[in-house]
Design a protein around this motif. Structure first.
Motif, mmCIF file in Angstrom:
data_model
loop_
_atom_site.group_PDB
_atom_site.id
_atom_site.type_symbol
_atom_site.label_atom_id
_atom_site.label_comp_id
_atom_site.label_asym_id
_atom_site.label_seq_id
_atom_site.Cartn_x
_atom_site.Cartn_y
_atom_site.Cartn_z
ATOM 1 N N ALA A 105 7.315 -0.286 45.008
ATOM 2 C CA ALA A 105 6.529 0.523 46.629
ATOM 3 C C ALA A 105 6.522 -0.252 47.588
ATOM 4 O O ALA A 105 6.875 -0.579 48.845
ATOM 5 C CB ALA A 105 5.805 1.759 46.418
ATOM 6 N N THR A 106 5.599 -1.483 47.027
ATOM 7 C CA THR A 106 5.631 -2.282 47.651
ATOM 8 C C THR A 106 6.172 -3.224 48.422
ATOM 9 O O THR A 106 6.331 -3.383 49.575
ATOM 10 C CB THR A 106 3.976 -3.319 47.250
ATOM 11 N N LEU A 107 7.316 -3.487 47.168
ATOM 12 C CA LEU A 107 8.143 -4.522 48.143
ATOM 13 C C LEU A 107 9.378 -3.984 48.492
ATOM 14 O O LEU A 107 10.029 -4.158 49.507
ATOM 15 C CB LEU A 107 8.934 -4.490 45.851
ATOM 16 N N LEU A 108 9.224 -2.414 48.777
ATOM 17 C CA LEU A 108 10.156 -1.905 49.962
ATOM 18 C C LEU A 108 9.559 -1.242 50.719
ATOM 19 O O LEU A 108 10.414 -0.728 51.760
ATOM 20 C CB LEU A 108 10.793 -0.104 48.578
ATOM 21 N N GLY A 109 8.470 -1.698 50.783
ATOM 22 C CA GLY A 109 7.121 -0.787 51.992
ATOM 23 C C GLY A 109 7.420 0.339 52.207
ATOM 24 O O GLY A 109 6.859 0.501 52.879
ATOM 25 N N ALA A 110 8.011 1.471 50.439
ATOM 26 C CA ALA A 110 7.436 2.666 51.548
ATOM 27 C C ALA A 110 7.698 3.654 50.092
ATOM 28 O O ALA A 110 8.201 3.068 48.811
ATOM 29 C CB ALA A 110 8.756 2.929 51.986
ATOM 30 N N ALA A 111 6.481 4.161 49.900
ATOM 31 C CA ALA A 111 6.523 5.005 48.169
ATOM 32 C C ALA A 111 7.400 6.156 48.597
ATOM 33 O O ALA A 111 7.753 6.726 49.193
ATOM 34 C CB ALA A 111 4.668 5.558 48.569
ATOM 35 N N GLY A 112 6.975 6.757 47.169
ATOM 36 C CA GLY A 112 7.512 7.983 47.192
ATOM 37 C C GLY A 112 9.155 7.840 46.560
ATOM 38 O O GLY A 112 9.297 7.113 45.156
ATOM 39 N N ARG B 220 18.825 7.857 38.563
ATOM 40 C CA ARG B 220 18.458 9.081 38.876
ATOM 41 C C ARG B 220 17.615 9.216 39.383
ATOM 42 O O ARG B 220 17.296 7.447 40.366
ATOM 43 C CB ARG B 220 17.505 9.609 37.204
ATOM 44 N N ARG B 221 16.999 9.809 40.194
ATOM 45 C CA ARG B 221 15.870 10.110 41.079
ATOM 46 C C ARG B 221 14.433 9.774 40.486
ATOM 47 O O ARG B 221 14.551 10.480 39.787
ATOM 48 C CB ARG B 221 15.753 11.056 42.714
ATOM 49 N N VAL B 222 13.899 8.472 40.782
ATOM 50 C CA VAL B 222 12.571 8.609 40.040
ATOM 51 C C VAL B 222 11.005 8.369 41.632
ATOM 52 O O VAL B 222 11.335 7.620 42.863
ATOM 53 C CB VAL B 222 12.227 7.668 39.602
ATOM 54 N N THR B 223 9.745 8.755 41.223
ATOM 55 C CA THR B 223 9.293 7.650 42.007
ATOM 56 C C THR B 223 8.813 6.040 41.659
ATOM 57 O O THR B 223 8.994 6.121 40.539
ATOM 58 C CB THR B 223 7.836 8.583 41.378
ATOM 59 N N ALA B 224 9.330 5.680 43.220
ATOM 60 C CA ALA B 224 8.767 4.136 43.162
ATOM 61 C C ALA B 224 7.734 4.232 42.639
ATOM 62 O O ALA B 224 6.587 4.499 43.016
ATOM 63 C CB ALA B 224 8.988 4.189 44.497
ATOM 64 N N SER B 225 7.655 3.477 40.668
ATOM 65 C CA SER B 225 6.407 2.726 41.034
ATOM 66 C C SER B 225 5.568 1.784 41.981
ATOM 67 O O SER B 225 6.265 1.496 42.718
ATOM 68 C CB SER B 225 6.574 1.559 39.701
ATOM 69 N N ALA C 112 17.313 5.167 40.853
ATOM 70 C CA ALA C 112 16.956 4.118 40.253
ATOM 71 C C ALA C 112 18.307 4.023 39.461
ATOM 72 O O ALA C 112 18.885 4.773 39.343
ATOM 73 C CB ALA C 112 15.732 4.841 39.057
ATOM 74 N N ARG C 113 18.675 2.720 39.277
ATOM 75 C CA ARG C 113 19.884 2.435 38.287
ATOM 76 C C ARG C 113 19.669 1.761 37.568
ATOM 77 O O ARG C 113 19.139 0.689 37.765
ATOM 78 C CB ARG C 113 21.459 1.722 39.502
ATOM 79 N N GLU C 114 19.568 2.353 36.164
ATOM 80 C CA GLU C 114 18.957 1.545 35.126
ATOM 81 C C GLU C 114 20.110 1.028 34.035
ATOM 82 O O GLU C 114 21.492 1.992 33.835
ATOM 83 C CB GLU C 114 17.949 2.916 34.432
ATOM 84 N N ASN D 247 17.320 -3.185 36.475
ATOM 85 C CA ASN D 247 16.725 -1.582 36.947
ATOM 86 C C ASN D 247 16.688 -2.599 38.418
ATOM 87 O O ASN D 247 15.262 -2.678 38.601
ATOM 88 C CB ASN D 247 15.375 -0.935 36.594
ATOM 89 N N THR D 248 17.235 -1.181 39.422
ATOM 90 C CA THR D 248 18.007 -1.083 40.202
ATOM 91 C C THR D 248 16.572 0.150 41.197
ATOM 92 O O THR D 248 17.297 1.440 40.964
ATOM 93 C CB THR D 248 19.444 -1.534 41.007
ATOM 94 N N TYR D 249 16.181 0.025 42.163
ATOM 95 C CA TYR D 249 15.662 0.850 42.761
ATOM 96 C C TYR D 249 16.360 0.695 44.787
ATOM 97 O O TYR D 249 15.681 -0.512 44.806
ATOM 98 C CB TYR D 249 14.181 0.811 43.191
ATOM 99 N N VAL D 250 16.521 2.076 45.190
ATOM 100 C CA VAL D 250 17.124 1.886 46.562
ATOM 101 C C VAL D 250 16.675 3.173 47.043
ATOM 102 O O VAL D 250 16.896 4.272 46.709
ATOM 103 C CB VAL D 250 18.826 2.046 46.447
ATOM 104 N N PRO D 251 15.727 2.506 48.308
ATOM 105 C CA PRO D 251 15.641 4.436 49.061
ATOM 106 C C PRO D 251 16.766 5.063 49.215
ATOM 107 O O PRO D 251 17.679 4.886 48.939
ATOM 108 C CB PRO D 251 14.947 3.325 50.656
ATOM 109 N N THR D 252 16.484 6.075 49.071
ATOM 110 C CA THR D 252 17.331 7.669 49.106
ATOM 111 C C THR D 252 18.136 7.949 49.981
ATOM 112 O O THR D 252 19.310 7.682 50.039
ATOM 113 C CB THR D 252 16.126 9.225 48.904
ATOM 114 N N ASP D 253 17.264 7.417 51.064
ATOM 115 C CA ASP D 253 18.849 7.863 52.667
ATOM 116 C C ASP D 253 19.392 6.441 52.539
ATOM 117 O O ASP D 253 20.428 6.792 52.645
ATOM 118 C CB ASP D 253 17.936 7.447 54.132
#
Length: 184
Positions: free
Chosen positions: A60-67, A51-56, A71-73, A87-93
């Motif tokens: 966000a700090t680790l990715l270097g970008a908020a928003g 699903r798409r989520v707002t980065a915690s 998320a792959r849980e 739980n994996t988080y990937v920038p949407t682009d």
């Protein structure tokens, strides 16, 4: 060496080669975990929600970008035994370009799909910490609330230094983690 599970349930996760393409794609495996558990004679499976989520704030700090991020849980099993939460988080682009918003990401998993889309990970950093399991984690892993769990925060970077993956693993106390680094 690969991840192995001994007869007493102790799990050894050997991180020295687990992210190499030939290891995570071996035998048509759908990622490092799938390959490792198969290699050890186990029966890997995962329950996956995407699903798409707002980065915690920490992600966000680790990715270097908020928003918004993808998320792959996952709850990952060997047969019916829950082994870890990831739980994996990937920038949407990156997720859109790599086509990783579906549950099954194919041979090699998301790291291979990112490579195919021009976001090859050439470096990974993993921070390991010990803490107490939350009620939700305890229930999913079959341990007591407050039991010790290991957490691994995996950060994958491209050659340009862009962080394209943050994965937060939660492992029961039966794990041993093995890392090595060249000394010369």
């Amino acid at each position: 060496m690969a991840t192995s599970i001994s007869s007493n349930g102790a799990i050894l996760r050997d991180a020295r080669t687990r992210y190499l393409a030939n290891q995570r794609e071996e035998g048509g495996a759908h990622g490092a975990y799938d390959a490792e558990i198969r290699r050890g004679g186990g029966m890997p499976r995962a329950e996956v929600a995407v699903r798409r989520v707002t980065a915690s704030a920490d992600v966000a700090t680790l990715l270097g970008a908020a928003g918004e991020v993808v998320a792959r849980e996952r709850t990952m099993f060997d047969g019916e035994q829950p082994i870890q939460l990831a739980n994996t988080y990937v920038p949407t682009d990156v997720a859109e370009a790599a086509g990783i918003e579906q549950v099954d990401t194919g041979v090699g998993g998301i790291i291979s799909r990112m490579r195919d889309a021009g976001f090859e990970q050439v470096e990974a950093t993993e921070d390991v910490q010990l803490r107490e399991a939350t009620a939700t984690e305890a229930s999913a892993l079959g341990v007591a609330e407050g039991a010790p769990v290991l957490t691994i925060t995996h950060v994958g970077r491209t050659a340009e230094g862009r962080v394209v993956e943050v994965t937060q693993h939660v492992l029961s106390g039966s794990w041993t983690l093995r890392y090595s680094t060249p000394l010369v």
